[in-house]
Design a protein around this motif. Sequence first.
Motif, PDB file in Angstrom:
ATOM      1  N   GLU A 139      80.360 111.678  72.463  1.00 28.45           N
ATOM      2  CA  GLU A 139      80.106 112.838  72.067  1.00 28.45           C
ATOM      3  C   GLU A 139      80.768 113.184  70.810  1.00 28.45           C
ATOM      4  O   GLU A 139      80.174 113.672  69.812  1.00 28.45           O
ATOM      5  CB  GLU A 139      80.175 114.220  73.082  1.00 28.45           C
ATOM      6  CG  GLU A 139      79.631 115.489  72.521  1.00 28.45           C
ATOM      7  CD  GLU A 139      80.056 116.559  73.595  1.00 28.45           C
ATOM      8  OE1 GLU A 139      80.032 117.779  73.272  1.00 28.45           O
ATOM      9  OE2 GLU A 139      80.206 116.245  74.779  1.00 28.45           O
ATOM     10  N   ALA A 140      82.065 112.936  70.786  1.00 24.15           N
ATOM     11  CA  ALA A 140      82.729 113.197  69.405  1.00 24.15           C
ATOM     12  C   ALA A 140      82.370 112.146  68.437  1.00 24.15           C
ATOM     13  O   ALA A 140      82.092 112.760  67.138  1.00 24.15           O
ATOM     14  CB  ALA A 140      84.060 113.049  69.718  1.00 24.15           C
ATOM     15  N   SER A 141      81.708 111.041  68.966  1.00 20.49           N
ATOM     16  CA  SER A 141      81.489 110.264  67.833  1.00 20.49           C
ATOM     17  C   SER A 141      80.024 110.734  67.218  1.00 20.49           C
ATOM     18  O   SER A 141      79.690 110.494  65.851  1.00 20.49           O
ATOM     19  CB  SER A 141      81.123 108.743  68.391  1.00 20.49           C
ATOM     20  OG  SER A 141      80.663 107.759  67.450  1.00 20.49           O
ATOM     21  N   GLY A 142      79.282 111.160  68.003  1.00 23.68           N
ATOM     22  CA  GLY A 142      77.984 111.860  67.652  1.00 23.68           C
ATOM     23  C   GLY A 142      78.037 113.011  66.715  1.00 23.68           C
ATOM     24  O   GLY A 142      77.565 113.151  65.647  1.00 23.68           O
ATOM     25  N   ARG A 143      79.151 113.925  67.039  1.00 25.15           N
ATOM     26  CA  ARG A 143      79.547 114.928  66.008  1.00 25.15           C
ATOM     27  C   ARG A 143      79.760 114.541  64.798  1.00 25.15           C
ATOM     28  O   ARG A 143      79.747 114.852  63.735  1.00 25.15           O
ATOM     29  CB  ARG A 143      80.398 115.798  66.684  1.00 25.15           C
ATOM     30  CG  ARG A 143      79.939 116.649  67.832  1.00 25.15           C
ATOM     31  CD  ARG A 143      80.775 117.677  68.373  1.00 25.15           C
ATOM     32  NE  ARG A 143      82.277 117.199  68.710  1.00 25.15           N
ATOM     33  CZ  ARG A 143      82.680 117.005  69.977  1.00 25.15           C
ATOM     34  NH1 ARG A 143      81.698 117.312  70.936  1.00 25.15           N
ATOM     35  NH2 ARG A 143      83.898 116.776  70.480  1.00 25.15           N
ATOM     36  N   LEU A 144      80.751 113.391  64.872  1.00 27.07           N
ATOM     37  CA  LEU A 144      81.328 112.895  63.650  1.00 27.07           C
ATOM     38  C   LEU A 144      79.942 112.474  62.515  1.00 27.07           C
ATOM     39  O   LEU A 144      80.070 112.423  61.365  1.00 27.07           O
ATOM     40  CB  LEU A 144      82.304 111.660  63.850  1.00 27.07           C
ATOM     41  CG  LEU A 144      82.656 110.954  62.535  1.00 27.07           C
ATOM     42  CD1 LEU A 144      83.327 111.990  61.855  1.00 27.07           C
ATOM     43  CD2 LEU A 144      83.752 109.686  62.964  1.00 27.07           C
ATOM     44  N   ARG A 145      79.090 111.572  63.168  1.00 25.07           N
ATOM     45  CA  ARG A 145      78.017 111.151  62.505  1.00 25.07           C
ATOM     46  C   ARG A 145      77.236 112.349  61.805  1.00 25.07           C
ATOM     47  O   ARG A 145      77.039 112.387  60.700  1.00 25.07           O
ATOM     48  CB  ARG A 145      77.102 110.289  63.412  1.00 25.07           C
ATOM     49  CG  ARG A 145      77.448 108.911  63.541  1.00 25.07           C
ATOM     50  CD  ARG A 145      76.483 108.270  64.276  1.00 25.07           C
ATOM     51  NE  ARG A 145      76.071 108.664  65.732  1.00 25.07           N
ATOM     52  CZ  ARG A 145      76.555 108.289  66.780  1.00 25.07           C
ATOM     53  NH1 ARG A 145      77.553 107.655  66.707  1.00 25.07           N
ATOM     54  NH2 ARG A 145      76.203 108.812  67.745  1.00 25.07           N
ATOM     55  N   ASP A 146      77.023 113.301  62.653  1.00 28.04           N
ATOM     56  CA  ASP A 146      76.328 114.486  62.359  1.00 28.04           C
ATOM     57  C   ASP A 146      76.994 115.395  61.065  1.00 28.04           C
ATOM     58  O   ASP A 146      76.411 115.482  59.963  1.00 28.04           O
ATOM     59  CB  ASP A 146      76.140 115.790  63.482  1.00 28.04           C
ATOM     60  CG  ASP A 146      75.134 115.123  64.476  1.00 28.04           C
ATOM     61  OD1 ASP A 146      74.368 114.182  64.086  1.00 28.04           O
ATOM     62  OD2 ASP A 146      75.044 115.873  65.567  1.00 28.04           O
ATOM     63  N   LEU A 147      78.448 115.308  61.066  1.00 23.56           N
ATOM     64  CA  LEU A 147      79.106 116.041  60.015  1.00 23.56           C
ATOM     65  C   LEU A 147      79.181 114.796  58.943  1.00 23.56           C
ATOM     66  O   LEU A 147      78.820 115.584  57.663  1.00 23.56           O
ATOM     67  CB  LEU A 147      80.677 116.078  60.566  1.00 23.56           C
ATOM     68  CG  LEU A 147      81.000 117.227  61.478  1.00 23.56           C
ATOM     69  CD1 LEU A 147      82.340 117.424  62.051  1.00 23.56           C
ATOM     70  CD2 LEU A 147      80.391 118.768  60.917  1.00 23.56           C
ATOM     71  N   GLU A 148      79.009 113.662  59.024  1.00 27.13           N
ATOM     72  CA  GLU A 148      79.049 112.703  57.711  1.00 27.13           C
ATOM     73  C   GLU A 148      77.844 112.829  57.062  1.00 27.13           C
ATOM     74  O   GLU A 148      77.425 112.892  56.083  1.00 27.13           O
ATOM     75  CB  GLU A 148      79.326 111.311  58.419  1.00 27.13           C
ATOM     76  CG  GLU A 148      80.913 111.116  58.700  1.00 27.13           C
ATOM     77  CD  GLU A 148      80.931 109.726  59.051  1.00 27.13           C
ATOM     78  OE1 GLU A 148      79.951 109.065  59.852  1.00 27.13           O
ATOM     79  OE2 GLU A 148      82.103 109.251  59.252  1.00 27.13           O
ATOM     80  N   ASP A 164      83.317 111.815  76.470  1.00 28.48           N
ATOM     81  CA  ASP A 164      83.895 112.624  75.385  1.00 28.48           C
ATOM     82  C   ASP A 164      83.799 112.053  74.222  1.00 28.48           C
ATOM     83  O   ASP A 164      83.768 112.465  72.976  1.00 28.48           O
ATOM     84  CB  ASP A 164      85.191 113.129  75.973  1.00 28.48           C
ATOM     85  CG  ASP A 164      85.660 114.128  75.148  1.00 28.48           C
ATOM     86  OD1 ASP A 164      84.808 115.351  74.508  1.00 28.48           O
ATOM     87  OD2 ASP A 164      86.687 114.151  74.738  1.00 28.48           O
ATOM     88  N   GLN A 165      84.190 110.587  74.273  1.00 30.05           N
ATOM     89  CA  GLN A 165      84.350 109.827  72.939  1.00 30.05           C
ATOM     90  C   GLN A 165      82.801 109.817  72.356  1.00 30.05           C
ATOM     91  O   GLN A 165      82.740 109.913  71.049  1.00 30.05           O
ATOM     92  CB  GLN A 165      85.008 108.530  73.246  1.00 30.05           C
ATOM     93  CG  GLN A 165      86.418 108.620  73.451  1.00 30.05           C
ATOM     94  CD  GLN A 165      87.259 109.051  72.320  1.00 30.05           C
ATOM     95  OE1 GLN A 165      87.087 108.795  71.385  1.00 30.05           O
ATOM     96  NE2 GLN A 165      87.995 110.190  72.759  1.00 30.05           N
TER      97      GLN A 165
END
Length: 137
Positions: free
Chosen positions: A51-60, A48-49
Amino acid sequence: MCVIAELEDYSLANPDLENAVMPAARHAWSKPCWDGMSDSSTQYWRLDQAEASGRLRDLELALATLNELDQTRAAAWRETAHDLQGSLSLVTLASSVLDREDLFEPARHEFSDLVQRGVSSLQRFHIPGDSTVRVYR
């Protein structure tokens, strides 16, 4: 659950067991079950962490792209404003020269052409980010 049921059935079938045997058997069985659940929960948390890190990179990345597009758009608006000011200055200057009475006829035609070209360019200016050319009359 099947193992627990078997332990209970064994306990009922063997009433002469020492009192400490069945709690020890239940404990021996529950330890690997607990360890498995704990490991599974920890692995889920890690996934989960990640995946969240990947989503954060995508948003950045998306935010950086939007900022870049915003800067490009702002630069296009500045350029358009500059072009409009230049065309307007040309029309203003050429039309003020046309008001002079001592202007020779060939020069009057040149300045008249300048005014027409300047007005024509003002009528067909391009809005940044818009694929259409607007004609104002």
